[in-house]
Design an enzyme around this catalytic site. Structure first.
Site, PDB file in Angstrom:
ATOM      1  N   ASP A   1       0.850  -1.200   0.000  1.00 52.40           N
ATOM      2  CA  ASP A   1       0.000   0.000   0.000  1.00 52.40           C
ATOM      3  C   ASP A   1       0.878   1.240   0.000  1.00 52.40           C
ATOM      4  O   ASP A   1       1.092   1.876   1.043  1.00 52.40           O
ATOM      5  CB  ASP A   1      -0.955  -0.045   1.208  1.00 52.40           C
ATOM      6  CG  ASP A   1      -1.974  -1.167   1.069  1.00 52.40           C
ATOM      7  OD1 ASP A   1      -2.432  -1.421  -0.065  1.00 52.40           O
ATOM      8  OD2 ASP A   1      -2.305  -1.805   2.078  1.00 52.40           O
TER       9      ASP A   1
ATOM     10  N   LYS B   1       0.676  -7.983  -2.464  1.00 56.56           N
ATOM     11  CA  LYS B   1      -0.677  -7.524  -2.790  1.00 56.56           C
ATOM     12  C   LYS B   1      -0.639  -6.139  -3.407  1.00 56.56           C
ATOM     13  O   LYS B   1      -0.060  -5.209  -2.847  1.00 56.56           O
ATOM     14  CB  LYS B   1      -1.544  -7.505  -1.530  1.00 56.56           C
ATOM     15  CG  LYS B   1      -3.010  -7.184  -1.828  1.00 56.56           C
ATOM     16  CD  LYS B   1      -3.879  -7.368  -0.605  1.00 56.56           C
ATOM     17  CE  LYS B   1      -3.895  -6.175   0.303  1.00 56.56           C
ATOM     18  NZ  LYS B   1      -4.567  -4.990  -0.271  1.00 56.56           N
TER      19      LYS B   1
ATOM     20  N   ASP C   1      -5.897  -6.893  -5.473  1.00 56.75           N
ATOM     21  CA  ASP C   1      -7.000  -6.676  -4.526  1.00 56.75           C
ATOM     22  C   ASP C   1      -7.819  -5.456  -4.936  1.00 56.75           C
ATOM     23  O   ASP C   1      -7.679  -4.376  -4.361  1.00 56.75           O
ATOM     24  CB  ASP C   1      -6.371  -6.494  -3.130  1.00 56.75           C
ATOM     25  CG  ASP C   1      -7.373  -6.218  -2.023  1.00 56.75           C
ATOM     26  OD1 ASP C   1      -8.544  -6.608  -2.170  1.00 56.75           O
ATOM     27  OD2 ASP C   1      -6.966  -5.623  -1.004  1.00 56.75           O
TER      28      ASP C   1
ATOM     29  N   LYS D   1     -11.255  -5.657  -5.224  1.00 59.27           N
ATOM     30  CA  LYS D   1     -12.576  -5.819  -4.575  1.00 59.27           C
ATOM     31  C   LYS D   1     -13.687  -5.350  -5.509  1.00 59.27           C
ATOM     32  O   LYS D   1     -14.460  -4.440  -5.173  1.00 59.27           O
ATOM     33  CB  LYS D   1     -12.640  -5.033  -3.267  1.00 59.27           C
ATOM     34  CG  LYS D   1     -11.629  -5.463  -2.221  1.00 59.27           C
ATOM     35  CD  LYS D   1     -11.879  -4.755  -0.906  1.00 59.27           C
ATOM     36  CE  LYS D   1     -10.855  -5.085   0.146  1.00 59.27           C
ATOM     37  NZ  LYS D   1      -9.518  -4.505  -0.112  1.00 59.27           N
TER      38      LYS D   1
ATOM     39  N   HIS E   1     -17.030  -4.727  -7.340  1.00 58.66           N
ATOM     40  CA  HIS E   1     -18.411  -4.767  -6.850  1.00 58.66           C
ATOM     41  C   HIS E   1     -19.244  -3.846  -7.726  1.00 58.66           C
ATOM     42  O   HIS E   1     -19.207  -2.630  -7.573  1.00 58.66           O
ATOM     43  CB  HIS E   1     -18.429  -4.297  -5.385  1.00 58.66           C
ATOM     44  CG  HIS E   1     -19.749  -4.486  -4.703  1.00 58.66           C
ATOM     45  ND1 HIS E   1     -19.972  -4.105  -3.407  1.00 58.66           N
ATOM     46  CD2 HIS E   1     -20.917  -5.022  -5.128  1.00 58.66           C
ATOM     47  CE1 HIS E   1     -21.227  -4.403  -3.063  1.00 58.66           C
ATOM     48  NE2 HIS E   1     -21.815  -4.950  -4.103  1.00 58.66           N
ATOM     49  N   ASP E   2     -19.995  -4.439  -8.657  1.00 57.72           N
ATOM     50  CA  ASP E   2     -20.791  -3.651  -9.599  1.00 57.72           C
ATOM     51  C   ASP E   2     -21.831  -4.598 -10.200  1.00 57.72           C
ATOM     52  O   ASP E   2     -21.977  -5.722  -9.709  1.00 57.72           O
ATOM     53  CB  ASP E   2     -19.847  -3.045 -10.673  1.00 57.72           C
ATOM     54  CG  ASP E   2     -20.395  -1.763 -11.296  1.00 57.72           C
ATOM     55  OD1 ASP E   2     -21.610  -1.709 -11.566  1.00 57.72           O
ATOM     56  OD2 ASP E   2     -19.615  -0.826 -11.526  1.00 57.72           O
TER      57      ASP E   2
ATOM     58  N   THR F   1     -12.441  -6.668   7.291  1.00 56.23           N
ATOM     59  CA  THR F   1     -11.884  -6.815   8.645  1.00 56.23           C
ATOM     60  C   THR F   1     -11.933  -5.494   9.428  1.00 56.23           C
ATOM     61  O   THR F   1     -11.721  -5.485  10.641  1.00 56.23           O
ATOM     62  CB  THR F   1     -10.436  -7.330   8.590  1.00 56.23           C
ATOM     63  OG1 THR F   1      -9.740  -6.625   7.560  1.00 56.23           O
ATOM     64  CG2 THR F   1     -10.388  -8.802   8.296  1.00 56.23           C
TER      65      THR F   1
ATOM     66  N   ARG G   1       0.743  -2.665   7.017  1.00 51.49           N
ATOM     67  CA  ARG G   1       1.411  -1.686   7.879  1.00 51.49           C
ATOM     68  C   ARG G   1       2.311  -2.253   8.979  1.00 51.49           C
ATOM     69  O   ARG G   1       3.347  -1.633   9.258  1.00 51.49           O
ATOM     70  CB  ARG G   1       0.359  -0.718   8.457  1.00 51.49           C
ATOM     71  CG  ARG G   1      -0.186   0.213   7.366  1.00 51.49           C
ATOM     72  CD  ARG G   1      -1.480   0.870   7.773  1.00 51.49           C
ATOM     73  NE  ARG G   1      -2.561  -0.104   7.884  1.00 51.49           N
ATOM     74  CZ  ARG G   1      -3.825   0.208   8.156  1.00 51.49           C
ATOM     75  NH1 ARG G   1      -4.156   1.466   8.347  1.00 51.49           N
ATOM     76  NH2 ARG G   1      -4.743  -0.729   8.220  1.00 51.49           N
TER      77      ARG G   1
HETATM   78  O1  C5P Z   1      -1.945  -2.510   6.805  1.00 51.34           O
HETATM   79  P1  C5P Z   1      -2.823  -3.700   7.023  1.00 51.34           P
HETATM   80  O2  C5P Z   1      -2.062  -4.930   7.482  1.00 51.34           O
HETATM   81  O3  C5P Z   1      -4.047  -3.415   7.860  1.00 51.34           O
HETATM   82  O4  C5P Z   1      -3.303  -4.020   5.550  1.00 51.34           O
HETATM   83  C1  C5P Z   1      -4.329  -4.899   5.231  1.00 51.34           C
HETATM   84  C2  C5P Z   1      -4.537  -4.885   3.745  1.00 51.34           C
HETATM   85  O5  C5P Z   1      -5.527  -5.838   3.429  1.00 51.34           O
HETATM   86  C3  C5P Z   1      -4.994  -3.551   3.184  1.00 51.34           C
HETATM   87  O6  C5P Z   1      -4.365  -3.400   1.914  1.00 51.34           O
HETATM   88  C4  C5P Z   1      -6.498  -3.722   3.001  1.00 51.34           C
HETATM   89  O7  C5P Z   1      -6.970  -3.010   1.876  1.00 51.34           O
HETATM   90  C5  C5P Z   1      -6.615  -5.209   2.759  1.00 51.34           C
HETATM   91  N1  C5P Z   1      -7.879  -5.846   3.137  1.00 51.34           N
HETATM   92  C6  C5P Z   1      -8.395  -5.768   4.417  1.00 51.34           C
HETATM   93  N2  C5P Z   1      -9.591  -6.358   4.728  1.00 51.34           N
HETATM   94  C7  C5P Z   1     -10.263  -7.044   3.801  1.00 51.34           C
HETATM   95  C8  C5P Z   1      -9.743  -7.153   2.507  1.00 51.34           C
HETATM   96  C9  C5P Z   1      -8.533  -6.542   2.215  1.00 51.34           C
HETATM   97  O8  C5P Z   1      -7.759  -5.178   5.290  1.00 51.34           O
HETATM   98  N3  C5P Z   1     -11.389  -7.672   4.102  1.00 51.34           N
END
Ligand code: C5P
Length: 239
Positions: A13, A35, A61, A63, A65-66, A125, A216
């Protein structure tokens, strides 16, 4: 690569392709997956996927949705990108997921390449009890995520993105071969930030995760090498 590294997908990211590429190069050979998410894809375009794929398998990733036809066409377009895994939102429903699965398989066949895995995001999440209570949905996170996972499996998808909390129910309902990708990974001591349904790397793997998405906790760590090393050691020691 050690087995522990194959279970990790580092979330790149970053705002620029250069930063993402440098990071992927640095951890190439230590983790199996990278990712590419919305931030990077929107700023750099599809070429970033092929670039990152030089360093490991790529989970794209987006996601999606449409409406079903739009998602099917976008998913088919992503097939040639070099990604090994793509995703859609399970909330798009049965027809959207089934059409996406059909489009991915058809396009891979037309190109004569292996189809990327297609998985569905269940409940993000970042959605905790409070946010969930605001949404007009029935049931708790476990029931909603498991219901969406069952639907994704029935539509021919390869797996889901879910939190570790729902893994036991999803494993029970969807079987062993179903891919489960788990973000929201945090070590016991650290601040979860915007993530709400979190778990440690060890707990997520114990609960049956196929792949852990970690962003992160590694990318923003003062010493990313050390942070990843600690995670690899934690899961490498698992019996
Ligand atoms: O930085 P962190 O470990 O929270 O990153 C989680 C990554 O997973 C982010 O890129 C977020 O967009 C992705 N993600 C998520 N929850 C989901 C699907 C994808 O956190 N259900």
């Amino acid at each position: 690569m050690r087995e522990a590294g194959q279970k990790i997908c580092l979330a790149l990211d970053f705002p620029s392709g250069q930063e993402a590429s440098e990071f992927a190069r640095r951890f190439s050979g230590r983790v199996g997956w990278f990712k590419v998410g919305l931030e990077l894809f929107v700023s750099e375009g599809p070429s970033v996927v092929a670039d990152i794929a030089r360093h490991g398998s790529v989970f794209l990733d987006l996601k999606l949705h449409d409406i079903p036809s739009t998602v099917a066409r976008a998913a088919a377009s992503a097939v040639g990108s070099g990604a090994s895994m793509l995703n859609v939102h399970a909330f798009g429903g049965r027809e959207m997921m089934a059409r996406a699965a059909e489009a991915v398989a058809g396009e891979a066949n037309r190109r004569g390449i292996q189809a990327p895995k297609l998985i569905a995001v269940t409940l993000l999440t970042s959605i905790g009890a409070e946010t969930l209570a605001d949404l007009p949905l029935r049931g708790n996170a476990d029931e909603i995520a498991a219901g969406l996972a069952r639907l994704a499996r029935d539509c021919g998808l390869d797996g889901v993105v879910c939190s570790a909390g729902e893994l036991p129910t999803i494993r029970r309902t969807c079987g062993e071969g179903f891919v489960t990708v788990v973000p929201g990974i945090r070590t016991a001591a650290e601040d979860a930030g915007d993530q709400k349904r979190v778990s440690t790397p060890r707990a997520a793997l114990k609960a049956g995760a196929s792949l852990l998405v970690i962003g992160r906790p590694v990318t923003q760590a003062p010493d990313p090498e050390k942070a990843l090393g600690a995670i690899l050691a934690e899961i490498g020691e698992m019996k």
